[in-house]
Design a protein around this motif. Structure first.
Motif, PDB file in Angstrom:
ATOM      1  N   GLY A 154      67.477  26.952   4.668  1.00  0.00           N
ATOM      2  CA  GLY A 154      68.431  27.768   5.425  1.00  0.00           C
ATOM      3  C   GLY A 154      69.232  28.621   4.462  1.00  0.00           C
ATOM      4  O   GLY A 154      69.778  28.114   3.488  1.00  0.00           O
ATOM      5  N   LEU A 155      69.252  29.916   4.670  1.00  0.00           N
ATOM      6  CA  LEU A 155      69.898  30.821   3.720  1.00  0.00           C
ATOM      7  C   LEU A 155      70.974  31.665   4.395  1.00  0.00           C
ATOM      8  O   LEU A 155      70.832  32.028   5.576  1.00  0.00           O
ATOM      9  CB  LEU A 155      68.855  31.760   3.098  1.00  0.00           C
ATOM     10  CG  LEU A 155      67.785  31.094   2.229  1.00  0.00           C
ATOM     11  CD1 LEU A 155      66.671  32.094   1.917  1.00  0.00           C
ATOM     12  CD2 LEU A 155      68.388  30.551   0.944  1.00  0.00           C
ATOM     13  N   PHE A 156      72.014  32.004   3.662  1.00  0.00           N
ATOM     14  CA  PHE A 156      73.115  32.860   4.119  1.00  0.00           C
ATOM     15  C   PHE A 156      72.574  34.079   4.866  1.00  0.00           C
ATOM     16  O   PHE A 156      71.696  34.780   4.354  1.00  0.00           O
ATOM     17  CB  PHE A 156      73.937  33.328   2.904  1.00  0.00           C
ATOM     18  CG  PHE A 156      75.224  34.036   3.262  1.00  0.00           C
ATOM     19  CD1 PHE A 156      76.449  33.412   3.067  1.00  0.00           C
ATOM     20  CD2 PHE A 156      75.206  35.325   3.790  1.00  0.00           C
ATOM     21  CE1 PHE A 156      77.639  34.066   3.398  1.00  0.00           C
ATOM     22  CE2 PHE A 156      76.390  35.977   4.128  1.00  0.00           C
ATOM     23  CZ  PHE A 156      77.603  35.348   3.925  1.00  0.00           C
ATOM     24  N   GLY A 157      73.098  34.303   6.054  1.00  0.00           N
ATOM     25  CA  GLY A 157      72.702  35.482   6.817  1.00  0.00           C
ATOM     26  C   GLY A 157      71.530  35.247   7.751  1.00  0.00           C
ATOM     27  O   GLY A 157      71.222  36.082   8.591  1.00  0.00           O
ATOM     28  N   PHE A 158      70.881  34.079   7.584  1.00  0.00           N
ATOM     29  CA  PHE A 158      69.660  33.826   8.358  1.00  0.00           C
ATOM     30  C   PHE A 158      69.818  32.692   9.370  1.00  0.00           C
ATOM     31  O   PHE A 158      68.855  31.973   9.645  1.00  0.00           O
ATOM     32  CB  PHE A 158      68.494  33.506   7.407  1.00  0.00           C
ATOM     33  CG  PHE A 158      67.897  34.716   6.726  1.00  0.00           C
ATOM     34  CD1 PHE A 158      67.634  35.887   7.433  1.00  0.00           C
ATOM     35  CD2 PHE A 158      67.562  34.674   5.374  1.00  0.00           C
ATOM     36  CE1 PHE A 158      67.059  36.993   6.805  1.00  0.00           C
ATOM     37  CE2 PHE A 158      66.990  35.780   4.726  1.00  0.00           C
ATOM     38  CZ  PHE A 158      66.741  36.947   5.447  1.00  0.00           C
ATOM     39  N   THR A 159      71.042  32.514   9.922  1.00  0.00           N
ATOM     40  CA  THR A 159      71.212  31.419  10.898  1.00  0.00           C
ATOM     41  C   THR A 159      70.233  31.548  12.060  1.00  0.00           C
ATOM     42  O   THR A 159      69.646  30.560  12.493  1.00  0.00           O
ATOM     43  CB  THR A 159      72.647  31.365  11.443  1.00  0.00           C
ATOM     44  OG1 THR A 159      73.041  32.674  11.876  1.00  0.00           O
ATOM     45  CG2 THR A 159      73.628  30.833  10.399  1.00  0.00           C
ATOM     46  N   ALA A 160      70.060  32.754  12.558  1.00  0.00           N
ATOM     47  CA  ALA A 160      69.155  32.944  13.700  1.00  0.00           C
ATOM     48  C   ALA A 160      67.698  32.934  13.240  1.00  0.00           C
ATOM     49  O   ALA A 160      66.841  32.271  13.837  1.00  0.00           O
ATOM     50  CB  ALA A 160      69.465  34.254  14.416  1.00  0.00           C
ATOM     51  N   TYR A 161      67.417  33.640  12.167  1.00  0.00           N
ATOM     52  CA  TYR A 161      66.036  33.793  11.688  1.00  0.00           C
ATOM     53  C   TYR A 161      65.479  32.470  11.144  1.00  0.00           C
ATOM     54  O   TYR A 161      64.374  32.048  11.523  1.00  0.00           O
ATOM     55  CB  TYR A 161      66.008  34.880  10.616  1.00  0.00           C
ATOM     56  CG  TYR A 161      64.639  35.164  10.039  1.00  0.00           C
ATOM     57  CD1 TYR A 161      63.680  35.831  10.786  1.00  0.00           C
ATOM     58  CD2 TYR A 161      64.322  34.785   8.734  1.00  0.00           C
ATOM     59  CE1 TYR A 161      62.428  36.109  10.252  1.00  0.00           C
ATOM     60  CE2 TYR A 161      63.071  35.066   8.190  1.00  0.00           C
ATOM     61  CZ  TYR A 161      62.134  35.726   8.956  1.00  0.00           C
ATOM     62  OH  TYR A 161      60.900  35.994   8.417  1.00  0.00           O
ATOM     63  N   SER A 162      66.251  31.818  10.246  1.00  0.00           N
ATOM     64  CA  SER A 162      65.760  30.562   9.651  1.00  0.00           C
ATOM     65  C   SER A 162      65.428  29.533  10.722  1.00  0.00           C
ATOM     66  O   SER A 162      64.396  28.872  10.657  1.00  0.00           O
ATOM     67  CB  SER A 162      66.800  29.954   8.702  1.00  0.00           C
ATOM     68  OG  SER A 162      66.752  30.583   7.441  1.00  0.00           O
TER      69      SER A 162
END
Ligand SMILES: NC(=O)C1=CN([C@@H]2O[C@H](COP(=O)(O)OP(=O)(O)OC[C@H]3O[C@@H](n4cnc5c(N)ncnc54)[C@H](OP(=O)(O)O)[C@@H]3O)[C@@H](O)[C@H]2O)C=CC1
Ligand SMILES: CCCCCCCCCCCCCCCC(=O)[C@@H](N)CO
Length: 273
Positions: A154-162
């Protein structure tokens, strides 16, 4: 046993652009028949022309079908039926249709969470669901899911995408356990940043933190990523971390096999009774 691509029918969702288009080219170069699935018809025709330049014999076909893979299961099922009528049963399905939106959790619209889950997750469920029965019956098949490095971490900015890319992994691992005794193999790709139209689009709104994290690794060429994905799908090998779970998975697989044999035995008994 490796899947033979010459003469095989390969369906690529998201096959009109980026990584999906390169996967289609890679399979076509090895003699496959291709069905491209995406929404925009002009982009589909453009990609078809480009792929056809790489033909290795005059029997090869590139079929294009326009559909949104994330909306209606019945539509997707019909598309797969059409493809099978023209080019025969699907030997390999590559679920590459997908999209990414980045932004801080509180800045992302709630509808973005729904949309990414629909396209990236359900858009992989529907085509897979539509091909799996025939693959199991024929005891032949490969299904490829395209996750992301952001689907392992899980990476910063990717809450929806990850989250949408993590979901794919859960689906793939559970499905693999179901279909292994039928000689159907599931692979999941976790690509890094790759130079595609989708990536360029994503970069227009990336938060600074996400950009800096991304820049710690280099950007790959889609041809290179596609080559690796196709290779992994044809010759299924085991990743190192999977060996840790090997003992458990092995014993679970034997439960699944035992149940399959039991069920087939009782079906035969029922028929003869
Ligand atoms: N590029 C990168 O850095 C990385 C990409 N990935 C993943 O790889 C996949 C491909 O990415 P990339 O090549 O960059 O993407 P592109 O945006 O270049 O291409 C996306 C493709 O998917 C199709 N598509 C999108 N939405 C739908 C839909 N609802 N129904 C049917 N087709 C659809 C598009 O066609 P159309 O719009 O006409 O429908 C297009 O063919 C995605 O799943 C992405 O998340 C993973 C890691 C890194
Ligand atoms: C366990 C091994 C993992 C090691 C990884 C370290 C990664 C840090 C950088 C990650 C960059 C973000 C990738 C997202 C790519 C993507 O999916 C979007 N570009 C889609 O457009």
């Amino acid at each position: 046993k490796p899947l033979g691509l010459p003469g095989a029918h390969v369906v690529v969702t998201g096959g009109s652009s980026g990584i999906g288009k390169c996967i289609a080219i890679e399979c076509y170069k090895q003699g496959a028949f291709i069905t491209l699935v995406a929404r925009n018809e002009d982009k589909l025709l453009q990609a078809k022309k480009e792929i056809e330049k790489h033909s290795i014999n005059d029997k090869q076909v590139v079929l294009c079908i326009s559909v949104d893979v994330s909306q209606d299961y019945n539509q997707v099922e019909n598309v797969i039926k059409q493809a099978q009528e023209k080019l025969g049963p699907v030997d390999m399905l590559v679920n590459c249709a997908g999209t990414s939106v980045s932004g801080k959790f509180e800045d992302l619209e709630v509808s973005t969470f729904e949309r990414l889950m629909s396209i990236n997750y359900l858009g992989s469920v529907y085509p897979s669901r539509a091909v799996i029965t025939t693959m199991k019956e024929r005891r032949v098949g490969r299904i490829v899911f395209v996750s992301s490095q952001a689907g392992q971490l899980g990476l910063f900015g990717f809450t929806a995408y990850s989250a949408s890319k993590f979901a794919i992994r859960g689906l793939a691992e559970a499905l693999q356990m179901e279909v292994k005794p039928y000689n159907v193999y599931i692979t999941v790709a976790y690509p890094p940043d790759t130079d595609t139209p989708g990536f360029a689009e994503e970069n227009r709104t990336k938060p600074l933190e996400t950009r800096l994290i991304s820049e710690t690794t280099s950007v790959c060429k889609p041809e290179q990523v596609a080559k690796q994905i196709v290779k992994d799908a044809i010759v299924v090998t085991m990743g190192l971390f999977r060996t840790i779970a090997l003992f458990y998975l092995g014993s679970f697989d034997s439960i699944v096999r035992r149940c399959m044999m039991q069920r087939e035995k009782s079906e035969i008994a029922n028929k003869t009774a």
